[in-house]
Write a protein that holds these residues in place. Structure first.
Motif, PDB file in Angstrom:
ATOM      1  N   UNK A 280     -86.896 148.829  24.578  1.00 54.29           N
ATOM      2  CA  UNK A 280     -87.741 149.989  24.338  1.00 54.29           C
ATOM      3  C   UNK A 280     -86.979 151.294  24.227  1.00 54.29           C
ATOM      4  N   UNK A 281     -85.654 151.217  24.063  1.00 54.72           N
ATOM      5  CA  UNK A 281     -84.842 152.428  24.041  1.00 54.72           C
ATOM      6  C   UNK A 281     -84.269 152.736  22.671  1.00 54.72           C
ATOM      7  N   UNK A 282     -83.424 153.762  22.638  1.00 56.34           N
ATOM      8  CA  UNK A 282     -82.774 154.205  21.412  1.00 56.34           C
ATOM      9  C   UNK A 282     -81.263 154.213  21.601  1.00 56.34           C
ATOM     10  N   UNK A 283     -80.557 153.874  20.558  1.00 62.41           N
ATOM     11  CA  UNK A 283     -79.105 153.908  20.591  1.00 62.41           C
ATOM     12  C   UNK A 283     -78.644 155.356  20.713  1.00 62.41           C
ATOM     13  N   UNK A 284     -77.783 155.624  21.699  1.00 60.57           N
ATOM     14  CA  UNK A 284     -77.313 156.978  21.925  1.00 60.57           C
ATOM     15  C   UNK A 284     -78.184 157.777  22.865  1.00 60.57           C
ATOM     16  N   UNK A 285     -79.161 157.147  23.520  1.00 61.48           N
ATOM     17  CA  UNK A 285     -79.993 157.850  24.494  1.00 61.48           C
ATOM     18  C   UNK A 285     -79.144 158.278  25.688  1.00 61.48           C
ATOM     19  N   UNK A 286     -79.631 159.287  26.420  1.00 61.49           N
ATOM     20  CA  UNK A 286     -78.915 159.768  27.601  1.00 61.49           C
ATOM     21  C   UNK A 286     -79.491 159.078  28.829  1.00 61.49           C
ATOM     22  N   UNK A 287     -78.625 158.453  29.610  1.00 64.48           N
ATOM     23  CA  UNK A 287     -79.057 157.772  30.827  1.00 64.48           C
ATOM     24  C   UNK A 287     -78.358 158.384  32.031  1.00 64.48           C
ATOM     25  N   UNK A 288     -78.944 158.148  33.198  1.00 70.08           N
ATOM     26  CA  UNK A 288     -78.388 158.626  34.462  1.00 70.08           C
ATOM     27  C   UNK A 288     -78.042 157.415  35.318  1.00 70.08           C
ATOM     28  N   UNK A 289     -76.787 157.346  35.751  1.00 76.14           N
ATOM     29  CA  UNK A 289     -76.318 156.264  36.615  1.00 76.14           C
ATOM     30  C   UNK A 289     -76.346 156.779  38.047  1.00 76.14           C
ATOM     31  N   UNK A 290     -77.312 156.326  38.805  1.00 77.88           N
ATOM     32  CA  UNK A 290     -77.559 156.800  40.167  1.00 77.88           C
ATOM     33  C   UNK A 290     -76.440 156.341  41.098  1.00 77.88           C
TER      34      UNK A 290
END
Length: 460
Positions: A280-290
């Motif tokens: 359900x995501x997009x290539x190049x999306x910004x994620x947060x690694x907790x």
């Protein structure tokens, strides 16, 4: 320089320990344990109570600090990282110091100063740390991704910034072994975020952070957040599982060769561009690694352009792997039986304190994916049923259950790591003997122990 096996190294610490525990060490059988590493220590010393209206001062604990530093100096001289110890009063009245060096096949004990996970197979890591991202056919960039808009916006906000050259960007790509996404290239063409470019001006650094929406790493500080970048002790990592829901924006991985870390949110959580999104995501999306979790990541924005231009609030991480059917806990708070946990998807089974009789493992025998079993002492009706769990890579049991398996020659040979679960206060030396038996089955380095006679009756 002194070795960690020299009594002179330990004498200051022994005097401090005795002063805090004279009554406990007075009779035969009295014992104390502790652990010292280069990064910290846990020793049986009573700290002074603060004087009302005054905080505890360093000098109030100087004897302890000095004694610990002496042991740490010996660790450095020996090229070691940690050591555990037992101080005990022997039946003949002698005071014995047992110096315990865990060696390369034992992780540090987290709830005990002695034995964490036993590393039975050198270099082995839990299954989630071996998992690579799944291919998501048709994954594309979000409509909001617009490198040109991103670059114009940042140049308006940072007109005096020094950007990276194409050569510097190419060097970063070669170092990382990946092609940087166009949005990330656009960002670093505006500012390469090097401290020397700001001339020691903290306000200049803050202007870049405000413009981008995070504490931006320099182009030289970019790194790939693969599984190796997120180490975790076996004792906890074996309980994790990779789960990605059909509609998840982010794959529930430990790390990915497609997670390119470019910043920090100011609280220790890393921001990355995700080139291996979930269904359900997009290539190049910004994620947060907790930084407080060992697995998974949360979605921050659909694109870097979206994060910088529109400044969306917050981020969210799903917790799909915390519940059945993949991970199951049988105890008074969760499932009430092993039968309720027995699903083909089950990977991790934990059996804790519960009401009723000890449980049988028969319902989970033959499950194709079960790889981790943890059972607190006294919860298994027949530990020999473990022989039917042929895919286990991690097993945590109490000493009595391990004794049954060892005596029957039934310790699963599929294991990569093991743990001895100790409840309450038990003498550590028999636990170390048990650990050595397990290590010997895999021909792994044993735990080194040195026994020294400590003369605590004389102050120096």
């Amino acid at each position: 320089m002194s070795s960690i096996r020299d009594l002179t190294v330990w004498e200051p610490l022994l005097r401090v320990v005795r002063a805090s525990n004279a009554e406990r060490l007075a009779a035969p059988g009295g014992r104390l344990t502790g652990r010292i590493s280069l990064g910290g220590w846990s020793v049986p010393v009573q700290r002074p109570r603060p004087v009302p209206g005054r905080a505890v001062q360093v000098e109030d604990m100087q004897d302890e600090f000095t004694a610990v530093e002496r042991v740490q100096d010996a660790l450095r001289a020996d090229g070691a990282n940690s050591v555990s110890f037992v101080v005990e009063t022997a039946p003949d009245g002698r005071t014995l110091l047992h110096v315990v060096e865990p060696g390369p096949a034992v992780e540090p004990g987290l709830m005990s100063p002695f034995v964490g996970a036993l590393l039975l197979v050198e270099g082995a890591v839990p299954e989630p740390w071996r998992r690579l991202p799944e291919e998501v056919p048709g994954a594309v960039s979000a409509p909001s991704a617009d490198p040109a808009l991103l670059e114009r916006t940042l140049r308006e906000r940072l007109p005096d910034a020094i950007g990276a050259t194409e050569g510097e960007i190419a060097e970063a790509e070669a170092r990382l072994g990946v092609t940087l996404p166009d949005e990330l290239k656009a960002l670093y063409r505006v500012t390469r975020a090097r401290w020397e470019d700001w001339g020691g001006d903290y306000e200049a650094e803050e202007r870049v952070s405000d413009a981008v929406g995070c504490e931006l790493f320099s182009l030289d500080g970019l790194y790939v957040a693969d599984a190796r970048s997120r180490p975790c002790p076996w004792q906890f990592a074996a309980d994790d599982a990779v789960v990605t829901a059909p509609d998840a924006a982010v794959q529930g991985l430990v790390g990915s060769p497609g997670w390119i870390v470019f910043g920090d949110n100011g609280g220790g959580d890393r921001l990355a561009l995700d080139l291996t999104p979930g269904p359900g995501g997009h290539k190049g999306q910004v994620i947060v690694i907790d930084h407080e979790r060992t697995i998974g990541a949360g979605l921050r924005a659909d694109s870097l352009t979206d994060m910088v231009v529109n400044r969306p609030d917050g981020w969210h991480q799903r917790r799909d792997a915390d519940n059945p059917p993949v991970v199951a806990r049988v105890n008074i708070h969760y499932l009430d039986s092993v039968e309720a946990a027995a699903r083909p998807e089950l990977e991790v089974l934990g059996i804790g304190w519960r009401k009723g009789d000890p449980v049988s493992l028969a319902p989970v025998v033959g499950l194709p994916r079960l790889r981790t079993l943890t059972a607190v002492p006294g919860t298994l009706a027949d530990p020999l049923e473990i022989a039917g769990l042929t895919g286990l890579e991690y097993l945590s049991l109490g000493p009595e259950d391990w004794r049954i398996l060892l005596d029957a020659g039934a310790v699963p040979r599929s294991l990569s790591a093991a743990h001895i679960e100790v409840q309450g206060e038990q003498h550590p030396l028999p636990i170390l003997d048990l650990a050595d038996e397990l290590l010997a089955l895999w021909d792994r380095p044993l735990i080194s122990r040195t026994v020294l006679e400590a003369r605590l009756d004389t102050d120096r």
